[in-house]
Design a protein around this motif. Sequence first.
Motif, short mmCIF file in Angstrom:
data_model
loop_
_atom_site.label_atom_id
_atom_site.label_comp_id
_atom_site.label_asym_id
_atom_site.label_seq_id
_atom_site.Cartn_x
_atom_site.Cartn_y
_atom_site.Cartn_z
N GLU A 22 0.84 -1.20 0.00
CA GLU A 22 0.00 0.00 0.00
C GLU A 22 0.88 1.26 0.00
O GLU A 22 0.57 2.24 -0.68
CB GLU A 22 -0.89 -0.01 1.23
N GLN A 23 1.96 1.23 0.74
CA GLN A 23 2.86 2.38 0.79
C GLN A 23 3.44 2.69 -0.59
O GLN A 23 3.49 3.85 -1.00
CB GLN A 23 4.00 2.14 1.77
N VAL A 25 2.14 1.90 -3.62
CA VAL A 25 1.12 2.44 -4.53
C VAL A 25 0.77 3.87 -4.15
O VAL A 25 0.53 4.71 -5.03
CB VAL A 25 -0.12 1.53 -4.63
N ASN A 26 0.77 4.19 -2.86
CA ASN A 26 0.51 5.57 -2.45
C ASN A 26 1.54 6.52 -3.02
O ASN A 26 1.20 7.61 -3.49
CB ASN A 26 0.48 5.69 -0.92
N LEU A 27 2.82 6.14 -2.98
CA LEU A 27 3.88 6.99 -3.53
C LEU A 27 3.68 7.23 -5.02
O LEU A 27 3.83 8.34 -5.50
CB LEU A 27 5.25 6.35 -3.28
N ILE A 28 3.33 6.18 -5.74
CA ILE A 28 3.12 6.30 -7.19
C ILE A 28 1.94 7.23 -7.48
O ILE A 28 2.05 8.14 -8.31
CB ILE A 28 2.88 4.91 -7.83
N LEU A 29 0.82 7.01 -6.81
CA LEU A 29 -0.38 7.80 -7.07
C LEU A 29 -0.20 9.25 -6.66
O LEU A 29 -0.67 10.16 -7.35
CB LEU A 29 -1.59 7.17 -6.39
N GLU A 30 0.50 9.49 -5.56
CA GLU A 30 0.77 10.88 -5.14
C GLU A 30 1.67 11.58 -6.17
O GLU A 30 1.45 12.76 -6.47
CB GLU A 30 1.41 10.89 -3.76
N ALA A 31 2.65 10.86 -6.69
CA ALA A 31 3.51 11.46 -7.72
C ALA A 31 2.70 11.76 -8.98
O ALA A 31 2.90 12.80 -9.62
CB ALA A 31 4.67 10.51 -8.04
N CYS A 32 1.77 10.88 -9.34
CA CYS A 32 0.91 11.13 -10.49
C CYS A 32 0.06 12.37 -10.26
O CYS A 32 -0.11 13.19 -11.17
CB CYS A 32 0.04 9.91 -10.80
N TYR A 54 -2.41 -6.78 -4.41
CA TYR A 54 -0.96 -6.75 -4.59
C TYR A 54 -0.47 -8.12 -4.99
O TYR A 54 -1.05 -9.11 -4.58
CB TYR A 54 -0.28 -6.33 -3.28
N PRO A 55 0.61 -8.24 -5.68
CA PRO A 55 1.31 -7.16 -6.39
C PRO A 55 0.57 -6.77 -7.65
O PRO A 55 -0.25 -7.52 -8.16
CB PRO A 55 2.67 -7.76 -6.71
N SER A 56 0.88 -5.61 -8.14
CA SER A 56 0.28 -5.09 -9.35
C SER A 56 1.20 -4.01 -9.91
O SER A 56 2.30 -3.83 -9.40
CB SER A 56 -1.11 -4.52 -9.05
N CYS A 57 0.74 -3.32 -10.93
CA CYS A 57 1.53 -2.20 -11.45
C CYS A 57 0.61 -1.13 -12.02
O CYS A 57 -0.50 -1.41 -12.44
CB CYS A 57 2.56 -2.66 -12.47
N ILE A 58 1.12 0.09 -11.98
CA ILE A 58 0.46 1.23 -12.60
C ILE A 58 1.10 1.42 -13.96
O ILE A 58 2.33 1.40 -14.09
CB ILE A 58 0.64 2.52 -11.75
N THR A 59 0.28 1.59 -14.99
CA THR A 59 0.79 1.76 -16.35
C THR A 59 0.32 3.09 -16.93
O THR A 59 -0.76 3.57 -16.59
CB THR A 59 0.32 0.62 -17.27
#
Length: 97
Positions: A22-23, A25-32, A54-59
């Motif tokens: 969760e930590q 994915v939060n970093l990725i989404l906040e950066a987006c 989890y696991p997964s990826c943002i594309t």
Amino acid sequence: MTNEQVIGRLKQGNWYVEYKTEQEVNLILEACDEAEITWVDGDKATEWKQFGLYPSCITFYKHHHGITYSFDLSDDEKEMQNITSWFFDAIKGEDND
């Protein structure tokens, strides 16, 4: 706050970032959010989180107008650049500044 180098790279598109927690994915989404990148449906990146998946990826395809997520990369997605290590190293570097 995400640095300009990270924001610039995210805006280019044609990337994916893998996450396991969760930590992460939060970093990725906040950066987006900071890069003004939304989900493909237009929702703010941090508005919808697939917690527990989890696991997964943002594309982010360079020809799409937003991010998506994937559990198993398709052949097209495998052609995108995996920026996972770079992204998390860049974010960790910000914490040390």
